[in-house]
Scaffold this motif. Sequence first.
Motif, PDB file in Angstrom:
ATOM      1  N   TYR A   1      36.982  41.487  44.732  1.00 22.56           N
ATOM      2  CA  TYR A   1      38.330  40.999  45.104  1.00 22.56           C
ATOM      3  C   TYR A   1      39.072  40.403  45.435  1.00 22.56           C
ATOM      4  O   TYR A   1      40.397  40.670  45.109  1.00 22.56           O
ATOM      5  CB  TYR A   1      38.836  41.956  46.388  1.00 22.56           C
ATOM      6  CG  TYR A   1      38.457  43.514  46.325  1.00 22.56           C
ATOM      7  CD1 TYR A   1      38.586  44.741  45.538  1.00 22.56           C
ATOM      8  CD2 TYR A   1      36.984  43.828  47.117  1.00 22.56           C
ATOM      9  CE1 TYR A   1      37.694  45.996  45.224  1.00 22.56           C
ATOM     10  CE2 TYR A   1      36.276  45.618  47.365  1.00 22.56           C
ATOM     11  CZ  TYR A   1      37.054  46.330  46.481  1.00 22.56           C
ATOM     12  OH  TYR A   1      36.289  47.256  46.003  1.00 22.56           O
ATOM     13  N   TYR A   2      38.358  38.860  44.954  1.00 22.15           N
ATOM     14  CA  TYR A   2      39.339  37.791  45.935  1.00 22.15           C
ATOM     15  C   TYR A   2      39.474  37.036  43.472  1.00 22.15           C
ATOM     16  O   TYR A   2      39.656  35.615  43.721  1.00 22.15           O
ATOM     17  CB  TYR A   2      38.279  36.785  46.697  1.00 22.15           C
ATOM     18  CG  TYR A   2      38.447  37.074  47.424  1.00 22.15           C
ATOM     19  CD1 TYR A   2      39.331  36.378  48.683  1.00 22.15           C
ATOM     20  CD2 TYR A   2      37.220  38.142  48.542  1.00 22.15           C
ATOM     21  CE1 TYR A   2      39.147  37.689  50.015  1.00 22.15           C
ATOM     22  CE2 TYR A   2      36.919  38.400  49.589  1.00 22.15           C
ATOM     23  CZ  TYR A   2      37.804  38.022  50.268  1.00 22.15           C
ATOM     24  OH  TYR A   2      38.451  38.559  52.090  1.00 22.15           O
ATOM     25  N   PHE A   3      39.641  37.914  43.119  1.00 25.33           N
ATOM     26  CA  PHE A   3      39.518  37.561  41.960  1.00 25.33           C
ATOM     27  C   PHE A   3      40.951  37.724  41.488  1.00 25.33           C
ATOM     28  O   PHE A   3      41.230  39.231  41.671  1.00 25.33           O
ATOM     29  CB  PHE A   3      38.798  37.768  40.660  1.00 25.33           C
ATOM     30  CG  PHE A   3      37.398  37.055  41.229  1.00 25.33           C
ATOM     31  CD1 PHE A   3      36.777  35.794  40.406  1.00 25.33           C
ATOM     32  CD2 PHE A   3      36.290  37.331  41.939  1.00 25.33           C
ATOM     33  CE1 PHE A   3      36.414  34.836  40.097  1.00 25.33           C
ATOM     34  CE2 PHE A   3      35.291  36.278  41.828  1.00 25.33           C
ATOM     35  CZ  PHE A   3      35.154  35.809  40.985  1.00 25.33           C
TER      36      PHE A   3
ATOM     37  N   GLY B   1      44.570  29.184  39.192  1.00 20.43           N
ATOM     38  CA  GLY B   1      45.018  30.483  39.890  1.00 20.43           C
ATOM     39  C   GLY B   1      45.297  29.856  41.269  1.00 20.43           C
ATOM     40  O   GLY B   1      45.684  29.951  41.697  1.00 20.43           O
ATOM     41  N   ILE B   2      44.369  28.773  41.847  1.00 19.23           N
ATOM     42  CA  ILE B   2      44.381  28.676  42.962  1.00 19.23           C
ATOM     43  C   ILE B   2      44.920  27.193  42.978  1.00 19.23           C
ATOM     44  O   ILE B   2      45.430  27.020  44.025  1.00 19.23           O
ATOM     45  CB  ILE B   2      42.430  28.003  43.585  1.00 19.23           C
ATOM     46  CG1 ILE B   2      41.855  29.137  43.402  1.00 19.23           C
ATOM     47  CG2 ILE B   2      42.569  26.870  44.003  1.00 19.23           C
ATOM     48  CD1 ILE B   2      40.180  28.838  43.854  1.00 19.23           C
TER      49      ILE B   2
ATOM     50  N   ILE C   1      32.570  30.315  32.713  1.00 17.45           N
ATOM     51  CA  ILE C   1      32.844  29.401  32.865  1.00 17.45           C
ATOM     52  C   ILE C   1      34.599  29.282  32.390  1.00 17.45           C
ATOM     53  O   ILE C   1      35.311  28.646  33.051  1.00 17.45           O
ATOM     54  CB  ILE C   1      32.169  28.417  31.047  1.00 17.45           C
ATOM     55  CG1 ILE C   1      31.076  27.678  31.876  1.00 17.45           C
ATOM     56  CG2 ILE C   1      33.241  26.947  30.823  1.00 17.45           C
ATOM     57  CD1 ILE C   1      30.781  26.792  30.630  1.00 17.45           C
ATOM     58  N   GLY C   2      34.638  30.510  31.192  1.00 21.41           N
ATOM     59  CA  GLY C   2      36.154  30.657  31.081  1.00 21.41           C
ATOM     60  C   GLY C   2      36.829  31.403  31.869  1.00 21.41           C
ATOM     61  O   GLY C   2      37.906  30.479  32.963  1.00 21.41           O
ATOM     62  N   ILE C   3      36.313  32.130  33.135  1.00 23.23           N
ATOM     63  CA  ILE C   3      36.929  33.044  34.044  1.00 23.23           C
ATOM     64  C   ILE C   3      36.920  31.770  35.726  1.00 23.23           C
ATOM     65  O   ILE C   3      37.833  31.873  36.128  1.00 23.23           O
ATOM     66  CB  ILE C   3      35.557  34.142  35.021  1.00 23.23           C
ATOM     67  CG1 ILE C   3      36.031  35.119  34.075  1.00 23.23           C
ATOM     68  CG2 ILE C   3      35.796  34.768  36.272  1.00 23.23           C
ATOM     69  CD1 ILE C   3      34.497  36.290  33.897  1.00 23.23           C
ATOM     70  N   GLY C   4      35.651  30.995  35.681  1.00 24.80           N
ATOM     71  CA  GLY C   4      35.616  30.054  36.677  1.00 24.80           C
ATOM     72  C   GLY C   4      37.389  29.240  36.062  1.00 24.80           C
ATOM     73  O   GLY C   4      38.003  28.507  37.395  1.00 24.80           O
TER      74      GLY C   4
ATOM     75  N   ILE D   1      48.215  28.450  43.653  1.00 25.41           N
ATOM     76  CA  ILE D   1      48.058  28.674  44.726  1.00 25.41           C
ATOM     77  C   ILE D   1      48.527  27.670  45.991  1.00 25.41           C
ATOM     78  O   ILE D   1      49.303  27.835  47.129  1.00 25.41           O
ATOM     79  CB  ILE D   1      47.439  29.965  45.654  1.00 25.41           C
ATOM     80  CG1 ILE D   1      47.289  31.006  45.085  1.00 25.41           C
ATOM     81  CG2 ILE D   1      47.418  29.889  46.304  1.00 25.41           C
ATOM     82  CD1 ILE D   1      45.433  32.205  45.079  1.00 25.41           C
ATOM     83  N   LEU D   2      48.478  26.664  45.889  1.00 26.39           N
ATOM     84  CA  LEU D   2      48.402  25.567  46.395  1.00 26.39           C
ATOM     85  C   LEU D   2      49.603  24.844  46.550  1.00 26.39           C
ATOM     86  O   LEU D   2      50.429  25.137  47.270  1.00 26.39           O
ATOM     87  CB  LEU D   2      47.157  24.721  45.761  1.00 26.39           C
ATOM     88  CG  LEU D   2      45.883  25.252  46.657  1.00 26.39           C
ATOM     89  CD1 LEU D   2      45.121  23.915  45.888  1.00 26.39           C
ATOM     90  CD2 LEU D   2      45.569  24.603  48.187  1.00 26.39           C
ATOM     91  N   ILE D   3      50.524  25.332  44.956  1.00 29.70           N
ATOM     92  CA  ILE D   3      51.593  24.641  45.041  1.00 29.70           C
ATOM     93  C   ILE D   3      52.355  25.336  45.442  1.00 29.70           C
ATOM     94  O   ILE D   3      53.819  25.002  46.273  1.00 29.70           O
ATOM     95  CB  ILE D   3      52.097  24.475  43.229  1.00 29.70           C
ATOM     96  CG1 ILE D   3      50.741  23.299  42.866  1.00 29.70           C
ATOM     97  CG2 ILE D   3      53.427  24.791  43.251  1.00 29.70           C
ATOM     98  CD1 ILE D   3      51.254  23.585  41.339  1.00 29.70           C
TER      99      ILE D   3
END
Length: 526
Positions: free
Chosen positions: A106-108, A412-413, A403-406, A416-418
Amino acid sequence: MFKYIKNDLPASIVVFFVALPLCLGIALASGAPLFSGLIAGIIGGILVGSLSGSKIGVSGPAAGLAAIVLTAIGSLGGYENFLVAVVLGGIIQLIFGFLKAGIIGYYFPSSVIKGMLTGIGIIIILKQIPHFFGYNTNPEGDFAFFQMDGENTFSEIFKTINNISLGSTIVGFIGLGLLLLWSAVLSKKGKIFQLIQGPLVAVVAGIIYYFVTDQNSKYGISPSNLVSVPVPDNLDSFIGQFSFPNFSAITNPEIWVVAFTIALVASLETLLCTEATDKLDPHKNVTPTNRELLAQGTGNIISGLIGGLPITQVIVRSSANIQSGGRTKMSTIIHGFLLLISVILIPTLLNKIPLSVLAAILLIVGYNLAKPALFVQMYKVGWKQFLPFTVTVFGIVFTDLLIGIGMGLAVGIVVILIKSFQNSHFLHIEDKSNGKHKIKMTLAEEVTFFNKGAILKELDSLPRETYLELDVTKTRYLDNDIIEILEDFAFKAKERDIDIKLVSERGITENPSSYIEFFELRPKTA
């Protein structure tokens, strides 16, 4: 489960035709016996399908594990030793399930999951083009950009141009034409056309074409362009296709490393596929993820015990199931029985199915996953969604699934940080009278260490002789890192003649002597 059998039975036939070449191709790409892929497909359908809480997810051997399996078979000293790792990997998955690790899925972000579906759709299309035109140097199920035959996805397509097989191409277009005719026209004409799915008709047409052109050197189809199911001579040779783990090798530390790798990768792929499948499901069923890990772990234990490849839930088969109208887990289970019955009773007939016809089916599946309209839709949502989506798509196409999902998740992270940096506080200059700046800083509801940089920057930029009103009345969580920044700033404020009014739910405090002591009264709230 039998309530929607009129939907599930036709869907199971389509999934069967999609799964058959993939089971064989993934086994070939993994350097394992061909029959091992069929074992994994059968167990993924019947056993995992029965235990799973997913109504439309389909499990079987996964392309994402092919490289791991290929390397492990060589490093562990044989396939029987590798099977020990598969069994242990299944046990570790059971532990993951009991520890309720299924929540990880659920965290993706939704943008990454949509990018995963689109990327897989594009990969399916690109990988099936050579098979559609009868150029089959790369096995079905090898979805990585750099292929085991030394080519990559695009060089393989360019080579296809000079190696087109006329017979395979003709029957491929016949199959594609039937599929389009069935879905666009005939399926709306009567119930018989809904019950008998277009893929079944396309496969039957392909088999008929093979028999009609069997001896024709120009229009015929070569054996390398047909399905290749192992054909046993008798019962003993059929049983001889099963392999069994060599448990005497269980003390080898490398086997445990491979087992944990299989468990981790298979669990992650399953959870991602589960999340993606639930998004595709028109009936919006929600799969219990911890139960899914338990089902997958059980499936891998049994698969490893009788010589099968590792199993995960697979988006290609699951999406084919959804697109064909599957409603309950019966479609998954029936497809498993179809695999079992067909490899026992009619393996010779299966070997008359042209791969180009199955490629036509997969081309439709791929297009439905990667419709161009989705790119437009994601672009309109905004760059915060479009950027992770695009990176995920390109990452999957040019590397591989995980790798693509990573890559998409990493982007995405960063997004979120921005946004966290930008939204940590609100600054308002209220007054500049009497030569003194009056500034109000309102902190957000939750302020964590992610917000350190933004808040520190604002505080350091305050001019001398500023009157700062710091409002934390709406803040429900204030990280200790932020409290330490305020504590340090209080010392600098005295040197720069900055007065601070702290406004909280407990009232107003002028120039607090210690922010640490103030917030220690309620450590996790303001």
